[in-house]
Design an enzyme around this catalytic site. Structure first.
Site, short mmCIF file in Angstrom:
data_model
loop_
_atom_site.label_atom_id
_atom_site.label_comp_id
_atom_site.label_asym_id
_atom_site.label_seq_id
_atom_site.Cartn_x
_atom_site.Cartn_y
_atom_site.Cartn_z
N SER A 104 32.95 149.03 -36.60
CA SER A 104 32.83 148.86 -35.16
C SER A 104 33.03 147.37 -34.80
CB SER A 104 31.47 149.39 -34.68
OG SER A 104 31.44 149.50 -33.28
N GLU B 259 35.74 159.51 -32.71
CA GLU B 259 35.00 158.30 -32.32
C GLU B 259 34.39 158.43 -30.93
OE1 GLU B 259 34.61 155.63 -34.19
OE2 GLU B 259 36.28 155.46 -35.58
N HIS C 97 31.66 158.25 -34.17
CA HIS C 97 31.61 156.82 -34.44
C HIS C 97 30.41 156.52 -35.34
CE1 HIS C 97 32.48 152.63 -33.70
NE2 HIS C 97 31.27 152.39 -33.20
#
Length: 574
Positions: free
Chosen positions: A232, A359, A473
């Site tokens: 991330s 995600e 995610h």
């Protein structure tokens, strides 16, 4: 374990000066004697190794990996001076040479932060937080071991070094380093001038990389074989280091998971000074000049400053990441002299980069537990789409919004699946595709998508409950680390999930060792990206499959939009 005399010899090999070498050697002997005395007492003592670094002598502790392999853990090692008082909003300062540190057997605090996803108190951490952890199978191996340097995610707002247990990766012959770095306004506040140029959290990462270069040999690591990897905002940080002149020569391979510097939530945006002035106003400091603003903020409690983060949110968690990397202009201490689109990589390093299949569940899953989000998008998309996807400053924002609605919601119906697709593509996939196309002729690039659906799901944290919605995610973290900050897991991992752990940790550590995730073409031949149209990638499901053109139609749609026509800040014109 080494005896005291051998420890002293090891320390004497790496003195920072004649005096510091003697101090380190003497400290090592004292520490060894103290440990031996404690071990002979009834209370016992940690049985970890002792090493000498340029900043002092450290005693760690011993742990066991998920497959029963003993390794050594060193926690809470300072890599820079505390960024407090007059050092707040300044570049990190090196620690003093050979300061006796001693016990590094217990984890330290995380940096002051405003929680986004982690269960627990909204505000936590401490400003004296520039620590790193080192995990090594041997402090004196026959050959130095490859180093893997982890940069945590959390939107440059939350997270820390201790949320990522090494029990999976330390089944392999690598040295793992995990770090803290400054977050939120304390790490990224910018007045768009020399008073507070910003990027302090990224400069902390550079300082930690320099510490690794100077000290990791004492832990059995090879300073000439360092892989930086992150997820991330950590993945975007990795990409930024590939572009920043401050990071040149400090690493040799790179892995970006679910984040690149070109992502809409990661690229610099104008308005840094206005945000700094808003923080100042919220805590009772003057808005101008910059020097008065920053001097005042240095006297304000750190929790009070970080608590202003809520005031920058208009809808759900958007606008995303109000405090982010900033363009500084040219300068000796500048991490980001120009916009990342205008920077070329400083070194040709192999790059492993990819995304998770779904995600966008970071918002799609939330729409299940919070139905108002769907209603908001139905009735206020013209405001919320540009806001949440960070294109509100582009000249053709209205036209972009119209095209997005036609592509993802052609009948006006907004479903969880389509929300997930939209935010998967907009926030992660197309920018990753773009970054790969810009870099693939510079050095080898290996592209992947994680599609394996395991027991643990971050979509549950985002609001999806126990529904199997896809690979969200941060789901990749379950297969690299035995625990993480976002979703503490317990109990035995299912056998099928653990096979994925073994596969992914082997691919990642192969890459750290050789620059190729499948150097022996096992379990597949993972090709580097060479195509100009449909990019080659590996689909990580129950098996590994080589494919081309990840979400190609959706990527082509985003490539067709005029999203790079943007407003510029004055600093970018320098």
């Amino acid at each position: 374990m080494l005896g005291p005399s051998k420890r002293r010899a090891q320390c004497d090999r790496r003195p920072t000066s004649a005096v510091s070498g003697l101090v380190c050697a003497a400290s090592a002997v004292l520490l060894a004697v103290a440990a031996a005395a404690a071990a002979s007492s009834d209370s016992g003592a940690p049985d970890g190794e002792t090493v000498c670094t340029s900043h002092g002598v450290l005693r760690g502790t011993t742990r066991v990996s998920s497959e029963g392999r003993t390794f050594h853990a060193f926690y809470r090692i300072p890599y820079a001076k505390p960024p407090t008082g007059p050092r707040r909003f300044k570049s990190p300062q090196p620690t003093d040479s050979c300061t006796f540190i001693g016990d590094t057997t217990t984890p330290g605090p995380k940096c002051t932060q405003h929680s986004l996803l982690i269960p627990g108190p909204l505000l936590s951490g401490t400003e004296d937080c520039l620590f790193l952890n080192v995990f090594t199978p041997q402090v004196n191996p026959r050959e130095p071991l490859p180093v893997m340097f982890w940069i945590h995610g959390g939107g440059w707002i939350d997270g820390g070094a201790n949320g990522y247990d090494p029990d999976f990766l330390l089944n392999h012959d690598i040295v793992l380093v995990t770090i803290n770095y400054r977050l939120g306004p304390l790490g990224f506040l910018s007045t768009e001038d020399a008073v507070s140029p910003g990027n302090f959290g990224l400069k902390d990462q550079v300082a930690a990389l320099k510490w690794v270069r100077d000290n990791i040999a004492s832990f059995g690591g090879d300073p000439g074989c360092v892989t930086i990897f992150g997820e991330s905002a950590g993945g975007a940080s990795v990409h930024y280091h590939m572009l920043s002149p401050l990071s040149k020569g400090l690493f040799h391979r790179a892995i970006s998971q679910s984040g690149v510097a070109l992502a809409s939530w990661a690229v610099p945006l104008p308005g840094g000074l206005q945000k700094a002035q808003k923080v100042a106003a919220l805590v009772g400091c003057p808005a101008e000049p910059s020097a008065a603003l920053v001097d005042c903020l240095r006297s304000v409690d750190d929790y009070q400053i970080v608590n202003t983060t809520d005031q920058f949110t208009e809808w759900f968690f958007t606008p995303p990441i109000p405090f982010r990397p900033a363009v500084e202009g040219e300068g000796r201490e500048s991490f980001l002299p120009r916009h990342p689109l205008e920077l070329k990589p400083h070194t040709a390093v192999p790059w492993l980069v990819g995304v998770n299949h779904d995600e966008g569940l970071v918002l799609g899953a939330a729409s299940i537990s919070n139905k108002q989000l769907v209603e908001d998008l139905k009735h206020d998309a013209e405001r919320l789409l540009p806001l949440s996807l960070s294109y509100s400053g582009t000249p053709k924002a209205d036209m972009i919004t119209k095209k997005i609605k036609e592509f993802y919601f052609p009948n006006g119906e907004i479903s969880t699946n389509k929300i997930s697709e939209l935010y998967t593509d907009a926030l992660f996939v197309w920018n990753t595709d773009e970054a790969i196309r810009k870099y693939k002729n510079t050095a080898p690039v290996y592209y992947y998508v994680l599609s394996y659906r395991g027991k643990y799901r971050m979509s549950k944290v985002f609001g999806g409950g126990d529904l199997d919605l896809g690979v969200a995610h941060a789901d990749d973290l379950f297969y690299l680390f035995s625990n993480n900050s976002y979703y503490p897991t317990s109990g035995k991992m299912p056998k099928e999930d653990y096979e994925v752990v073994k596969t992914i940790t082997k691919l990642w550590t192969n890459f750290a060792k050789t620059g190729n995730p499948t150097p022996d073409n096992n379990p597949v031949h993972w090709p580097r990206v060479t195509s100009d149209d449909e990019l080659e990638y590996v689909d990580m499901g129950k098996q590994l499959q080589v494919k081309k053109g990840l979400f190609q139609e959706r990527v082509n749609f985003w490539r067709s939009l005029p999203l790079r026509e943007r407003k510029r800040s004055a600093k970018e014109d320098l």
